[in-house]
Motif scaffolding. Structure first.
Motif, PDB file in Angstrom:
ATOM      1  N   HIS A  96     -12.946 -11.505   5.585  1.00 36.88           N
ATOM      2  CA  HIS A  96     -12.117 -11.540   4.379  1.00 36.88           C
ATOM      3  C   HIS A  96     -10.892 -12.453   4.478  1.00 36.88           C
ATOM      4  O   HIS A  96     -10.304 -12.780   3.449  1.00 36.88           O
ATOM      5  CB  HIS A  96     -11.676 -10.126   4.016  1.00 36.88           C
ATOM      6  CG  HIS A  96     -12.811  -9.248   3.607  1.00 36.88           C
ATOM      7  ND1 HIS A  96     -13.266  -9.196   2.310  1.00 36.88           N
ATOM      8  CD2 HIS A  96     -13.603  -8.412   4.321  1.00 36.88           C
ATOM      9  CE1 HIS A  96     -14.285  -8.347   2.244  1.00 36.88           C
ATOM     10  NE2 HIS A  96     -14.506  -7.867   3.446  1.00 36.88           N
ATOM     11  N   PHE A 101      -4.938 -12.333   1.141  1.00 34.68           N
ATOM     12  CA  PHE A 101      -4.556 -10.954   1.468  1.00 34.68           C
ATOM     13  C   PHE A 101      -5.126  -9.909   0.514  1.00 34.68           C
ATOM     14  O   PHE A 101      -5.707  -8.925   0.942  1.00 34.68           O
ATOM     15  CB  PHE A 101      -3.025 -10.826   1.516  1.00 34.68           C
ATOM     16  CG  PHE A 101      -2.573  -9.434   1.838  1.00 34.68           C
ATOM     17  CD1 PHE A 101      -2.693  -8.940   3.127  1.00 34.68           C
ATOM     18  CD2 PHE A 101      -2.075  -8.597   0.850  1.00 34.68           C
ATOM     19  CE1 PHE A 101      -2.314  -7.636   3.427  1.00 34.68           C
ATOM     20  CE2 PHE A 101      -1.690  -7.290   1.142  1.00 34.68           C
ATOM     21  CZ  PHE A 101      -1.797  -6.815   2.443  1.00 34.68           C
ATOM     22  N   PHE A 102      -4.978 -10.106  -0.769  1.00 36.53           N
ATOM     23  CA  PHE A 102      -5.242  -9.025  -1.713  1.00 36.53           C
ATOM     24  C   PHE A 102      -6.731  -8.764  -1.941  1.00 36.53           C
ATOM     25  O   PHE A 102      -7.531  -9.684  -2.091  1.00 36.53           O
ATOM     26  CB  PHE A 102      -4.539  -9.295  -3.046  1.00 36.53           C
ATOM     27  CG  PHE A 102      -3.046  -9.188  -2.908  1.00 36.53           C
ATOM     28  CD1 PHE A 102      -2.435  -7.953  -2.781  1.00 36.53           C
ATOM     29  CD2 PHE A 102      -2.266 -10.324  -2.858  1.00 36.53           C
ATOM     30  CE1 PHE A 102      -1.072  -7.847  -2.624  1.00 36.53           C
ATOM     31  CE2 PHE A 102      -0.887 -10.227  -2.694  1.00 36.53           C
ATOM     32  CZ  PHE A 102      -0.296  -8.986  -2.576  1.00 36.53           C
ATOM     33  N   ALA A 103      -7.082  -7.466  -1.991  1.00 37.75           N
ATOM     34  CA  ALA A 103      -8.471  -7.045  -2.134  1.00 37.75           C
ATOM     35  C   ALA A 103      -9.092  -7.527  -3.432  1.00 37.75           C
ATOM     36  O   ALA A 103     -10.282  -7.862  -3.459  1.00 37.75           O
ATOM     37  CB  ALA A 103      -8.565  -5.517  -2.044  1.00 37.75           C
ATOM     38  N   GLU A 109      -6.964  -7.274   2.721  1.00 38.59           N
ATOM     39  CA  GLU A 109      -6.124  -6.089   2.538  1.00 38.59           C
ATOM     40  C   GLU A 109      -6.816  -4.779   2.938  1.00 38.59           C
ATOM     41  O   GLU A 109      -6.273  -4.003   3.734  1.00 38.59           O
ATOM     42  CB  GLU A 109      -5.685  -6.022   1.071  1.00 38.59           C
ATOM     43  CG  GLU A 109      -4.865  -4.829   0.704  1.00 38.59           C
ATOM     44  CD  GLU A 109      -4.503  -4.816  -0.779  1.00 38.59           C
ATOM     45  OE1 GLU A 109      -3.588  -4.069  -1.118  1.00 38.59           O
ATOM     46  OE2 GLU A 109      -5.124  -5.542  -1.594  1.00 38.59           O
ATOM     47  N   HIS A 110      -7.983  -4.489   2.399  1.00 38.85           N
ATOM     48  CA  HIS A 110      -8.643  -3.201   2.632  1.00 38.85           C
ATOM     49  C   HIS A 110      -9.072  -3.004   4.085  1.00 38.85           C
ATOM     50  O   HIS A 110      -8.700  -1.997   4.701  1.00 38.85           O
ATOM     51  CB  HIS A 110      -9.820  -3.033   1.664  1.00 38.85           C
ATOM     52  CG  HIS A 110     -10.411  -1.671   1.684  1.00 38.85           C
ATOM     53  ND1 HIS A 110     -11.670  -1.427   2.170  1.00 38.85           N
ATOM     54  CD2 HIS A 110      -9.924  -0.467   1.301  1.00 38.85           C
ATOM     55  CE1 HIS A 110     -11.929  -0.140   2.075  1.00 38.85           C
ATOM     56  NE2 HIS A 110     -10.893   0.464   1.557  1.00 38.85           N
ATOM     57  N   PHE A 113      -5.958  -2.731   6.353  1.00 40.44           N
ATOM     58  CA  PHE A 113      -5.240  -1.465   6.213  1.00 40.44           C
ATOM     59  C   PHE A 113      -5.990  -0.326   6.899  1.00 40.44           C
ATOM     60  O   PHE A 113      -5.383   0.493   7.606  1.00 40.44           O
ATOM     61  CB  PHE A 113      -4.992  -1.146   4.741  1.00 40.44           C
ATOM     62  CG  PHE A 113      -4.152   0.087   4.550  1.00 40.44           C
ATOM     63  CD1 PHE A 113      -2.803   0.062   4.828  1.00 40.44           C
ATOM     64  CD2 PHE A 113      -4.729   1.270   4.122  1.00 40.44           C
ATOM     65  CE1 PHE A 113      -2.027   1.197   4.677  1.00 40.44           C
ATOM     66  CE2 PHE A 113      -3.962   2.412   3.960  1.00 40.44           C
ATOM     67  CZ  PHE A 113      -2.597   2.377   4.240  1.00 40.44           C
TER      68      PHE A 113
END
Length: 187
Positions: A96, A101-103, A109-110, A113
């Protein structure tokens, strides 16, 4: 003294939530549950993402998620569970990273995290409301913590490194094929 400790209750909640999400994702890979591809579909997907061999990669990823997730939820062998889940998520995160960064953009991100929380639980320990506590922390010792995280980091580094090398080789082959086509097939 209160019978319920807020920190232990918080650790239980985080373990149950994180462990459940990890186990569900691993179940998609291994068993095809929850709309997943199952082992054969996951193996093909792993091959396409550069994880070779695909079947072994799918099994390792699924086991890291299911095994790590279930053990985290139970609070059993917490250092090993956290390390296994974090290692599996390191491999997922490598896929990814190129998307940012953002899902919602396919980013890291996911998995990052989930790996971060799993590693944090492995480091912090499971708390009082756990099977580790019930078994007098026989599988939750500092030596297990050191060995589990060292092994997980080494395995994740090797797997991600092999994937990176495989993808680079594919790009090189594709570039050479494109150059040959542009030259009309002349060497």
């Amino acid at each position: 003294m209160s019978l319920i400790n807020r920190k232990d209750l918080g650790l239980l909640a985080v373990r149950l939530g994180t462990g459940s999400v990890l186990a569900a994702h691993g179940s998609q890979k291994l068993f095809g549950w929850f709309g997943g591809a199952g082992i054969e579909g996951t193996a093909k997907g792993m091959e396409q993402m550069g994880f070779r061999p695909g079947r072994q990669s799918a099994i390792a990823s699924g086991l890291g998620e299911v095994g790590g997730g279930v053990l985290l939820a139970l609070g059993l062998a917490t250092p090993m569970a956290g390390a296994a889940a974090a290692g599996a998520m390191a491999g997922a995160a490598s896929v990814h990273v190129p998307s940012g960064f953002f899902a919602h953009q396919g980013g890291v991100e996911h998995p990052a995290f989930l790996g971060y929380v799993a590693a944090s639980l492995g480091l912090a320990g499971p708390g009082r409301y756990s099977l580790d506590h019930f078994t007098s922390h026989k599988l939750d010792r500092p030596l297990f913590l050191l060995l589990a995280f060292t092994a997980s980091a080494a395995a994740a580094t090797a797997v991600v490194g092999r994937r990176t090398a495989a993808l680079a080789a594919e790009r090189l082959d594709a570039d050479e094929d494109a150059d040959a086509d542009a030259d009309g097939g002349r060497p």
